[in-house]
Design a protein around this motif. Structure first.
Motif, mmCIF file in Angstrom:
data_model
loop_
_atom_site.group_PDB
_atom_site.id
_atom_site.type_symbol
_atom_site.label_atom_id
_atom_site.label_comp_id
_atom_site.label_asym_id
_atom_site.label_seq_id
_atom_site.Cartn_x
_atom_site.Cartn_y
_atom_site.Cartn_z
ATOM 1 N N SER A 1 -0.058 4.354 -0.356
ATOM 2 C CA SER A 1 -0.761 5.583 0.019
ATOM 3 C C SER A 1 -0.324 6.055 1.402
ATOM 4 N N HIS B 1 1.937 -1.567 4.612
ATOM 5 C CA HIS B 1 1.723 -0.138 4.384
ATOM 6 C C HIS B 1 3.069 0.577 4.391
ATOM 7 N N ILE C 1 -0.829 -7.446 3.635
ATOM 8 C CA ILE C 1 -0.805 -6.062 3.177
ATOM 9 C C ILE C 1 0.211 -5.280 4.000
ATOM 10 N N ASN D 1 0.852 -1.190 0.000
ATOM 11 C CA ASN D 1 0.000 0.000 0.000
ATOM 12 C C ASN D 1 0.886 1.237 0.000
ATOM 13 N N SER E 1 -1.170 2.249 -5.509
ATOM 14 C CA SER E 1 -0.772 3.643 -5.306
ATOM 15 C C SER E 1 -1.943 4.578 -5.567
ATOM 16 N N LYS F 1 -2.292 7.209 3.457
ATOM 17 C CA LYS F 1 -3.422 6.826 4.308
ATOM 18 C C LYS F 1 -3.481 5.302 4.450
ATOM 19 N N ALA F 2 -3.495 4.841 5.665
ATOM 20 C CA ALA F 2 -3.516 3.395 5.917
ATOM 21 C C ALA F 2 -4.811 2.763 5.441
ATOM 22 N N ASN F 3 -5.912 3.499 5.540
ATOM 23 C CA ASN F 3 -7.225 2.945 5.203
ATOM 24 C C ASN F 3 -7.938 3.773 4.145
ATOM 25 N N THR G 1 -6.829 3.449 -1.772
ATOM 26 C CA THR G 1 -5.839 2.490 -2.262
ATOM 27 C C THR G 1 -5.926 1.196 -1.462
ATOM 28 N N PHE G 2 -6.037 1.335 -0.154
ATOM 29 C CA PHE G 2 -6.191 0.153 0.700
ATOM 30 C C PHE G 2 -7.450 -0.622 0.330
ATOM 31 N N ASN H 1 3.412 5.720 4.353
ATOM 32 C CA ASN H 1 3.599 6.665 5.448
ATOM 33 C C ASN H 1 5.005 6.604 6.032
#
Length: 210
Positions: free
Chosen positions: A9, A38, A36, A7, A84, A11-13, A16-17, A41
């Motif tokens: 992005s 992340h 998954i 992931n 992404s 943003k974790a959620n 994209t997630f 970030n």
């Protein structure tokens, strides 16, 4: 069998997630494990063109951060899924830095991604989705990975986190990608039992400067 989903992005959620999760659900339904990770970030700087990964060939980047941990995760997996968001019609910055270094180390160390299964998904508010999708696929193609497809480009739309689930066509694209990716993974496993993988050909490097 296992797939590592990345992931990219911040943003974790975010959307994209959610796109990744839609694909992952179909893989899990076929008894394929999905992890998954992340990275969007994280503090990941770009490649510094030192070529130490090629000189040392120890499956590590000279910059010690999350890239090295993921190299080993993907080495042990059967496939990867890249995700992404779209930043100015391109891959998000941190994800781009990660991909440059990750794929360079993999390439310089016996092309460790060769003949694994790779796919990509993109989340976008409005425009730039296919441009970003194409950029992600360049990494997969360069690594000689096997790429499954869906019935349309792997782009889903949404602005606020979670809005992507309302993009009904996007949802159907992600679900079909998951089904096709599961089939590709299993077919490749069966194929390896009956056919030898093609040997890597000798590479020729040229330059326009003589």
């Amino acid at each position: 069998m296992k797939v590592i989903a990345i992931n990219g992005s911040p943003k974790a959620n975010g959307n994209t997630f959610h796109a990744i999760e839609m694909v992952a659900d179909e893989l899990k339904a076929e008894n394929i494990e999905v992890e998954i990770v992340h990275i969007g970030n994280k503090h990941i700087r770009g490649c510094i063109a030192c070529n130490k990964c090629g000189e040392r060939k120890d499956e590590r980047c000279i910059i010690e951060d999350d890239v090295n941990e993921l190299i080993q995760k993907v080495k042990d997996a059967d496939g990867i899924l890249l995700g992404s968001p779209v930043y100015y019609s391109g891959i998000a910055g941190t994800m781009k830095s990660f991909l440059d270094r990750f794929f360079q180390v993999a390439y310089m160390n016996d092309e460790m991604l060769r003949h694994k299964v790779g796919a990509s998904v993109v989340a976008v508010r409005r425009s730039g989705g296919t441009a970003t999708f194409n950029q992600l696929n360049i990494y997969i193609n360069h690594a000689e990975m096997i790429m499954p497809a869906s019935h349309y480009w792997h782009v889903i739309h949404g602005t606020l986190p979670g809005e992507a689930v309302k993009d009904l066509e996007g949802v159907s694209i992600m679900k079909q990608l998951g089904k096709n990716m599961a089939w590709t993974l299993k077919s490749l496993l069966d194929g390896k039992k009956n056919h030898n993988l093609p040997l890597a050909g000798e590479k020729v490097y040229t330059s326009f400067i003589r």
